[in-house]
Write a protein that holds these residues in place. Structure first.
Motif, PDB file in Angstrom:
ATOM      1  N   GLY A 283       0.811  -0.964  -0.096  1.00  0.00           N
ATOM      2  CA  GLY A 283       0.088  -0.115  -0.161  1.00  0.00           C
ATOM      3  C   GLY A 283       0.838   1.257  -0.056  1.00  0.00           C
ATOM      4  N   GLY A 284       2.322   1.274   0.197  1.00  0.00           N
ATOM      5  CA  GLY A 284       2.814   2.278   0.193  1.00  0.00           C
ATOM      6  C   GLY A 284       3.218   2.665  -1.167  1.00  0.00           C
ATOM      7  N   ASP A 285       3.725   3.983  -1.461  1.00  0.00           N
ATOM      8  CA  ASP A 285       4.087   4.573  -2.670  1.00  0.00           C
ATOM      9  C   ASP A 285       5.152   5.379  -2.720  1.00  0.00           C
ATOM     10  N   ARG A 286       5.798   5.959  -3.735  1.00  0.00           N
ATOM     11  CA  ARG A 286       6.767   6.836  -3.619  1.00  0.00           C
ATOM     12  C   ARG A 286       6.389   8.128  -3.097  1.00  0.00           C
ATOM     13  N   GLU A 287       5.351   8.518  -3.458  1.00  0.00           N
ATOM     14  CA  GLU A 287       4.900   9.970  -2.815  1.00  0.00           C
ATOM     15  C   GLU A 287       4.970  10.041  -1.318  1.00  0.00           C
ATOM     16  N   LYS A 288       4.332   9.159  -0.629  1.00  0.00           N
ATOM     17  CA  LYS A 288       4.453   8.864   0.951  1.00  0.00           C
ATOM     18  C   LYS A 288       5.915   8.753   1.373  1.00  0.00           C
ATOM     19  N   ALA A 289       6.559   7.939   0.595  1.00  0.00           N
ATOM     20  CA  ALA A 289       8.115   7.813   1.054  1.00  0.00           C
ATOM     21  C   ALA A 289       8.791   9.413   0.847  1.00  0.00           C
ATOM     22  N   ASP A 290       8.434  10.077  -0.009  1.00  0.00           N
ATOM     23  CA  ASP A 290       9.061  11.479   0.022  1.00  0.00           C
ATOM     24  C   ASP A 290       8.651  12.502   0.913  1.00  0.00           C
ATOM     25  N   GLN A 291       7.353  12.446   1.521  1.00  0.00           N
ATOM     26  CA  GLN A 291       7.008  13.155   2.519  1.00  0.00           C
ATOM     27  C   GLN A 291       7.478  12.696   3.618  1.00  0.00           C
ATOM     28  N   LEU A 292       7.822  11.406   3.988  1.00  0.00           N
ATOM     29  CA  LEU A 292       8.594  10.902   5.119  1.00  0.00           C
ATOM     30  C   LEU A 292       9.896  11.554   5.039  1.00  0.00           C
ATOM     31  N   VAL A 293      10.510  11.662   3.853  1.00  0.00           N
ATOM     32  CA  VAL A 293      11.976  12.109   3.878  1.00  0.00           C
ATOM     33  C   VAL A 293      11.923  13.525   4.255  1.00  0.00           C
ATOM     34  N   GLU A 294      11.001  14.250   3.749  1.00  0.00           N
ATOM     35  CA  GLU A 294      10.860  15.969   4.280  1.00  0.00           C
ATOM     36  C   GLU A 294      10.649  15.831   5.728  1.00  0.00           C
ATOM     37  N   LEU A 295       9.787  14.955   6.345  1.00  0.00           N
ATOM     38  CA  LEU A 295       9.793  15.010   7.602  1.00  0.00           C
ATOM     39  C   LEU A 295      11.209  14.593   8.477  1.00  0.00           C
ATOM     40  N   MET A 296      11.884  13.702   7.958  1.00  0.00           N
ATOM     41  CA  MET A 296      12.969  13.390   8.703  1.00  0.00           C
ATOM     42  C   MET A 296      14.174  14.474   8.311  1.00  0.00           C
ATOM     43  N   LYS A 297      13.982  15.079   7.410  1.00  0.00           N
ATOM     44  CA  LYS A 297      14.829  16.173   7.234  1.00  0.00           C
ATOM     45  C   LYS A 297      14.888  17.507   8.138  1.00  0.00           C
ATOM     46  N   GLY A 298      13.459  17.616   8.469  1.00  0.00           N
ATOM     47  CA  GLY A 298      13.192  18.831   9.271  1.00  0.00           C
ATOM     48  C   GLY A 298      13.551  18.285  10.824  1.00  0.00           C
ATOM     49  N   ALA A 299      13.169  17.157  11.103  1.00  0.00           N
ATOM     50  CA  ALA A 299      13.869  16.808  12.322  1.00  0.00           C
ATOM     51  C   ALA A 299      15.339  16.731  12.550  1.00  0.00           C
ATOM     52  N   LEU A 300      16.081  16.621  11.349  1.00  0.00           N
ATOM     53  CA  LEU A 300      17.523  16.541  11.710  1.00  0.00           C
ATOM     54  C   LEU A 300      18.104  17.875  10.938  1.00  0.00           C
ATOM     55  N   ALA A 301      17.466  19.011  11.147  1.00  0.00           N
ATOM     56  CA  ALA A 301      17.748  20.253  10.752  1.00  0.00           C
ATOM     57  C   ALA A 301      19.205  20.630  11.267  1.00  0.00           C
TER      58      ALA A 301
END
Length: 929
Positions: free
Chosen positions: A908-926
């Motif tokens: 059920g996962g797709d590339r779009e949700k993975a990209d959103q997770l990466v942006e969330l992770m980048k913000g956490a590791l700012a």
């Protein structure tokens, strides 16, 4: 007969004449070429062919024949000698017969006719000239050492480097074989002046070996060695310094100090490495000079050297110099340990062992630091060096023993190291296999059942040495569990009839150990007892004896199996011949006499033949068994007991037997009930969860674990039992006062270049400024990170506020390792892979984990390696949506600092949700991105 002899004489004379003709032609040719010191014996070779003249009497001819034959043989031997040929072209030695050399001699006084030295032709009367005096002959020719001396002094040899190298090799070979060649010391010392590096190495070796016997001559080569210490070639500098420090002469201390100081700042690592070992030799030679030079501080400072070979030598030297100090070796602290462990992948195998030997003495501040060190050491378990693997295991066990819950952690450690150790044992030499299995035996005692699933690795192979087979059989008995008991018992049963009697004995003892431990589950002990009973009837003396001895111990653990053991005992008593086995059968008859009808009558036959019994053990077992039977079946045993007590009290062959029989006799007179309590209660039943005292090695194994990876494991004894007190090195943990309670930092150390001093005074000032109490200060990291070496604490990591994102993650997610692994393996390829550059390097894994936890990205596992930080993370879309699995790898210098990301999802996962997770992770590791 005289005609035959005369014919043979003429034939031999003809051969001799031909030889003389050839020599005359050679001599004449030399005269024509103008070679000095050579004269032709005759100008008319045909004069030797006048065989038609009347022959002299037979006796005269025979005397001349043997005389000429001896002369020809002497000449032939001299000509065929290699070194005679070499010497024949050089200046002739002085002739003791005078400068003129006799009637046939050359002007120079050498032998006539161009013959080699030491060979003289017959005189004009047919006789031979007298040889030189014995003293001249012995001094110049006899003995290999004198020959080598002449060759070393030869001018032509000096010009031919290959020839000179071969001669010196022969000198070193004689020295290696134990032949005394110290008489060549002067000649070898002269050979040191050469540019040939091979010759220099051999001459240095010779000088170091014989310098103690020739101290005055050794001092003569000091100037040459000091000059070589300043040579342009670093190999020559290192070899000369090593030779200078190895002369082992107290008079040489004043000449050693200055070259040693210069070598420590040499630009070449080989010279610095040699200089460090020279410090150790100076310490053994003169400790006062060593202390004045303050070399200990210098060695600590050189731990930052760019050459890892220099660093490993510093560790070895410091450990040996400070072995008797309160620290028990080199003083360590957190910066030193982390600095060395971060560079451990650069060291050689010997350097790795030197660093690993420091780890067991280190005391981590907390569990976080413990896990960090274990992650740094974990890659060493994959090396092919068994010493490094065992040293790593020792470090793991020592570090884990300092914290609570060590039993659980140590079991996990043993499970982790099991595969590397068995892999090394599979392809190793027999000696290596034996060493590894001895350590495995110790690990089994520490964590029982840890190796149970690998029991097939301990099956005996036909082509293995006996000592490996014996050890395997002993280990097999400790690996029994309800799941493998049948296989192990069957395998041990196959070894019982082996041609090697000791192996078959060990197999029977291992079977008995399995039955006593009851580790095989229900029915295992009964099966083994049936096998042991069968072994009693085997026509193999040592097997039946060992089986009887094994049954004696098993019945104390399993009294319910006595009905299985009883029937064959009376029959076995007639066939068991070994004293130990026979005594065991007698003891069993006394123990089970109430159910064995023939027991009293079997013992009565032995009592009647008491005088034929030689072994005291059989007599004592017979006395004990008869006493037990007396209280079980008094009417049948009373008479023979009295007879036995009478002969036993009169027996003076054994004091133990005599005193025991006398005790029983007196107790029976006074209080038979007391005797019954003493005799019948002498073999109480032992519960299944208890061990026999002789098998309980718990305390001993605890002491041996402190000396893991040493000879103590091989011998099964602590070091104090086989090492003299003056050579023992005590194991000292780092004191708690030295434990740094500050935050754990990863030291990314850039090795400092070796110090360079322009002169001796500047170098001495640098040595005096070094303080041993302070650890070596590492160079600043290549990244913008703060390394707190002084313990002031780090600034709190910057945690960015959770950014707004279109994806929401659940905060209540639970996942275990098996579920994570199965879900990760279900996806062949990641749905997203990318690389994110970093501007700062996280100091610890905790900083990354806490930052990601703020956005509900949770950590399954993490670890720190010498070149990277690795994280296994998971998250779940809210509410109960797609599950994300992430693998993050943070690359450390010297490679580019970046973050490698791989993401897999549940169905059920797709590339779009993975990209959103990466942006969330980048913000956490700012703070780092």
């Amino acid at each position: 007969d005289q005609e035959k002899i005369s014919t043979a004489f003429h034939q031999n004379q003809t051969l001799l004449v031909q030889t003389r003709i050839e020599n005359s032609w050679t001599s004449a040719s030399n005269v024509e070429r103008g070679i000095p010191g050579v004269e032709a014996e005759t100008q008319d070779p045909s004069a030797y062919l006048n065989l038609s003249s009347p022959s002299p009497p037979f006796t005269t001819r025979r005397a001349r024949f043997f005389q000429r034959l001896r002369s020809a043989r002497s000449k032939e031997t001299a000509v065929t000698s290699d070194w005679y040929i070499n010497m024949s072209t050089q200046q002739n030695p002085p002739n003791p017969h005078g400068p003129a050399g006799g009637a046939h001699g050359p002007p120079g006084g050498g032998p006539p006719g161009g013959l080699p030295p030491g060979v003289y032709p017959p005189n004009s009367n047919g006789g031979s000239n007298n040889p030189p005096p014995d003293s001249y002959f012995t001094e110049s020719r006899k003995g290999e050492v004198n020959e080598l001396r002449q060759l070393l002094s030869n001018f032509n040899v000096e010009r031919d480097q290959n020839r000179k190298r071969d001669i010196i090799k022969k000198v070193i070979a004689y020295m290696t074989l134990g032949i005394d060649v110290s008489r060549l010391f002067s000649e070898m010392m002269m050979a040191i002046e050469t540019r040939d590096l091979v010759v220099k190495k051999m001459v240095y070796l010779f000088l170091c070996n014989y310098a103690t016997a020739n101290p005055e001559l050794a001092q003569m080569c000091t100037n040459t060695l000091q000059k070589d210490c300043s040579n342009d070639d670093p190999m020559v500098r290192g070899l000369a310094l090593r030779a200078l420090c190895s002369l082992n002469l107290p008079e040489m201390v004043e000449y050693i100090s200055e070259p040693l100081r210069k070598s420590l700042t040499d630009h070449h690592g080989y010279v610095r490495k040699t200089g460090v070992m020279g410090i150790l030799k100076l310490w053994h030679l003169d400790k006062e000079v060593f202390e004045r030079c303050n070399f200990i501080d210098v060695l600590y400072d050189m731990l930052r050297d760019s050459d890892v070979n220099v660093v490993s030598n510093c560790i070895l030297v410091l450990n040996e110099i400070m072995a008797k100090s309160d620290d028990g070796g080199m003083a360590i602290n957190r910066p030193i340990i982390l600095h060395l462990l971060n560079r451990i992948h650069e060291f050689s195998e010997f350097g790795i062992l030197a660093v690993l030997n420091l780890v067991p003495r280190y005391r981590p501040a907390n569990e976080e630091e413990l896990y960090q060190i274990m992650n740094l050491l974990d890659p060493l378990l994959r090396t092919s060096n068994s010493g490094a693997v065992l040293a790593t295991v020792q470090g793991f066990l020592s570090l884990s023993s300092q914290f609570e819950g060590k039993d659980v952690m140590q079991r996990q450690i043993v499970e982790r190291v099991k595969a590397p150790i068995l892999t090394l044992a599979t392809g190793g030499t027999p000696e290596l296999v034996y060493c590894l299995f001895k350590h495995v035996d110790m690990l089994i005692s520490l964590c029982p059942n840890a190796f149970d699933d690998e029991y097939r690795q301990f099956y005996v192979r036909y082509n293995e040495p006996t000592h490996v087979q014996y050890l395997k059989v002993q280990i097999l008995a400790k690996l029994v569990s309800p799941f493998n008991a049948a296989d192990i018992v069957a395998e041990l049963g196959e070894y019982v009839c082996d041609a090697d009697s000791h192996l078959s004995r060990l197999a029977v003892r291992s079977l008995a150990r399995v039955a006593r431990s009851n580790a095989g589950g229900e029915g295992c002990a009964e099966t083994i007892v049936h096998k042991l009973v069968e072994f009693l009837d085997l026509d193999i003396g040592h097997v039946s004896a060992e089986a009887a001895n094994a049954l004696k111990d098993v019945i104390r653990k399993h009294p319910s199996l006595r009905n299985i053991m009883a029937p064959p005992l009376t029959r076995a008593l007639r066939f068991v011949s070994e004293p130990v086995g026979k005594a065991s059968v007698i003891w069993l008859l006394g123990e089970m006499g109430d159910i064995i009808h023939e027991a009293p009558y079997s013992l009565e036959k032995l009592i009647n033949s008491y005088d034929d019994i030689q072994d005291p053990g059989i007599k004592i077992a017979l006395l004990t068994a008869t006493m037990k039977l007396f209280f079980k079946r008094p009417p049948e045993v009373q008479k023979m007991l009295g007879k036995l007590l009478k002969v036993a009290t009169d027996d003076v062959s054994s004091h133990d037997l005599h005193d025991r029989a006398l005790l029983y006799h007196r107790l029976l007179k006074t209080s038979p009930k007391t005797v019954e309590v003493v005799v019948c209660g002498s073999s109480p039943t032992v519960s299944l969860d208890q061990r026999f005292t002789e098998e309980d090695n718990t305390e001993k194994n605890k002491e041996l674990m402190k000396e893991f990876n040493t000879l103590a494991i091989m011998y099964g004894q602590t070091a104090e039992n086989f090492i003299a007190p003056e050579y023992q090195i005590k194991f000292v943990m780092m004191s708690e006062d030295q434990v740094d309670a500050g935050p754990v930092e990863q030291l990314n150390v850039t090795p400092a270049p070796p110090p360079v001093a322009t002169d001796t005074e500047a170098l001495q000032d640098q040595f005096q400024q070094t303080d041993i109490s302070e650890p070596p200060a590492p160079a600043p990291s290549a990244v913008d990170t703060v390394v707190d070496l002084l313990g002031f604490g780090d600034p709190a990591p910057v945690v960015a506020a959770p950014p707004t994102s279109s994806i929401a993650l659940s905060s209540n997610v639970n996942m275990d390792g098996d579920a994570y692994q199965s879900l990760w393996g279900a996806q062949a390829n990641p749905i997203l892979s990318l690389q994110i550059p970093l501007r700062n390097l996280p100091s610890t894994t905790t900083d990354v984990e806490s930052s990601l936890a703020n956005v509900n990205i949770l950590t399954m596992a993490s670890g720190e390696l010498p070149t990277e930080l690795k994280f296994f993370l998971y998250a779940q879309e809210a509410p109960a949506g797609v599950t994300f699995l992430l693998q993050l790898v943070v690359k450390k210098p010297p490679s580019a600092i970046q973050l490698d990301v791989e993401i897999k999802t549940s169905p059920g996962g797709d590339r779009e949700k993975a990209d959103q997770l990466v942006e969330l992770m980048k913000g956490a590791l700012a703070a780092y991105v």
